[in-house]
Design a protein around this motif. Structure first.
Motif, mmCIF file in Angstrom:
data_model
loop_
_atom_site.group_PDB
_atom_site.id
_atom_site.type_symbol
_atom_site.label_atom_id
_atom_site.label_comp_id
_atom_site.label_asym_id
_atom_site.label_seq_id
_atom_site.Cartn_x
_atom_site.Cartn_y
_atom_site.Cartn_z
ATOM 1 N N ALA A 39 -2.171 4.265 -5.174
ATOM 2 C CA ALA A 39 -1.521 2.948 -5.937
ATOM 3 C C ALA A 39 -0.698 3.197 -7.032
ATOM 4 N N TYR A 42 2.644 4.269 -5.922
ATOM 5 C CA TYR A 42 3.500 3.022 -5.399
ATOM 6 C C TYR A 42 3.900 2.328 -6.586
ATOM 7 N N ARG A 43 3.230 2.026 -7.644
ATOM 8 C CA ARG A 43 3.536 1.404 -8.890
ATOM 9 C C ARG A 43 4.913 1.906 -9.434
ATOM 10 N N SER A 46 7.709 1.570 -7.255
ATOM 11 C CA SER A 46 8.350 0.180 -7.061
ATOM 12 C C SER A 46 9.090 -0.272 -8.111
ATOM 13 N N ASN A 85 1.708 -7.391 -0.647
ATOM 14 C CA ASN A 85 0.850 -6.465 -1.070
ATOM 15 C C ASN A 85 0.663 -5.487 -0.124
ATOM 16 N N LEU A 88 1.664 -1.814 -0.688
ATOM 17 C CA LEU A 88 0.939 -0.964 -1.696
ATOM 18 C C LEU A 88 -0.251 -0.671 -0.912
ATOM 19 N N TYR A 89 -1.097 -1.549 0.065
ATOM 20 C CA TYR A 89 -1.994 -1.190 0.889
ATOM 21 C C TYR A 89 -1.806 -0.065 1.657
ATOM 22 N N ARG A 229 -6.969 -1.689 -7.124
ATOM 23 C CA ARG A 229 -5.550 -1.950 -7.675
ATOM 24 C C ARG A 229 -5.573 -2.132 -9.145
#
Length: 319
Positions: A39, A42-43, A46, A85, A88-89, A229
């Motif tokens: 996670a 990913y952030r 992104s 989401n 993200l998952y 998250r």
């Protein structure tokens, strides 16, 4: 061509858990911990490299067990998790997948999760550990999967390698996945197997667990999507990139040798002064401040795992 050099909780039945402990170290970070590192990565991507996410999602959709991801995602949607989401998952799932595949002989590689650099308190050979040529350890596995991703392999094969890359970057940041304690009680060649045979109690009247499991579970104990998250968001806020000088080190093998190994010596084993037991039914109580000290160390390691994973993926899949 890119060339990089060379962190699941035990929830199985007691009998199977015992077998796993004696065969190889416990899972590095538990599954929720690995999901947190995915996670964080990913952030990071992104915000600055959306194209990397898009390329990776396209490959991961060809993963041989992608249907299992879809099953888990569909059950999440029933809990009102929005469609935005899903990617993200997918990163969370990719990071934990090698642990979920442990019962599948086609994908299970138990020795890939760790490297056992020996730590012998009082010895002069504890400075910079040496790798064993040809050993299929975590350093070997990282380079192998990196090579697959950069090769002409099918997307099916690359998707599996990507999941391993996610997982191994997490694993190498769990200090006890880089060492084995060697003492009169824990003799060569196996030692304490990364703390899996070093038994402790968090509280004097608490349950006996291994030191390895204690460190595995420091980040999180739930696979709940929102909890993972939120934990990732909190760790990123607490350990920002600009405040992590360790990020200047980009070599995977040094994350093991120079960072995790030294943290294991100094913070996990307290420079050889931590009392443990080889009796799995009677662990030694941890010092009163041990857990409070270990928690932020684990969180910092997890933040580094997430940031570094994002960096590796950007080099592989960026423009």
């Amino acid at each position: 061509m890119l060339k990089l050099h060379s962190f699941a909780k035990f929830s199985l039945l007691t009998a199977l858990s015992t077998i796993l402990v004696w065969q190889y170290p416990a899972f590095a970070w538990n599954k929720p911990g690995h999901m947190v590192s995915g996670a964080i990565a990913y952030r990071e991507l992104s915000q600055n490299h959306q194209e990397v996410i898009e390329k990776m999602v396209a490959i991961l959709k060809e993963h041989p067990e992608y249907s299992k991801f879809e099953q888990q995602w569909n059950s999440l949607k029933q809990s009102n998790i929005s469609a935005e989401n899903k990617n993200l998952y997918l990163f969370m799932w990719a990071a934990k997948w090698p642990d979920e595949a442990r019962n599948n002989q086609a994908f299970n590689h138990p020795t890939w999760h760790y490297i056992n650099f020996p730590y012998q308190p009082g010895s002069s050979s504890n400075s910079i550990p040496r790798e064993i040529p040809g050993e299929e350890n975590i350093i070997f596995a990282f380079q192998k999967n990196l090579d697959i991703i950069q090769s002409n392999a099918t997307n099916n094969e690359k998707a599996v390698a990507i999941c391993w890359l996610f997982h191994l970057v997490g694993d190498v940041h769990q200090p006890l996945h880089t060492t084995k304690l060697i003492t009169n009680e824990y003799k060569e060649p196996e030692g304490d197997r990364g703390g899996t045979r070093f038994y402790i109690r968090v509280n004097p009247d608490g349950q006996t667990i291994s030191l390895h499991k204690f460190w595995d579970d420091l980040i999180l104990g739930s696979e709940n999507f929102q909890t993972v998250r939120n934990t990732a968001t909190k760790i990123r806020a607490s350990y920002q990139r600009s405040k992590l000088p360790e990020l200047r080190e980009t070599q995977f093998n040094n994350w093991a040798k120079l960072e995790s190994f030294n943290i294991a010596k100094q913070k996990a084993y307290l420079n050889g002064k931590l009392s443990g037991s080889s009796d799995k039914n009677d662990g030694k109580p941890l010092p009163p401040n041990y857990a409070a000290t270990a928690k932020p160390i684990a969180e910092r390691r997890m933040s580094l795992a997430g940031y570094r994973l994002a960096d590796v993926l950007t080099k592989l899949f960026g423009r």
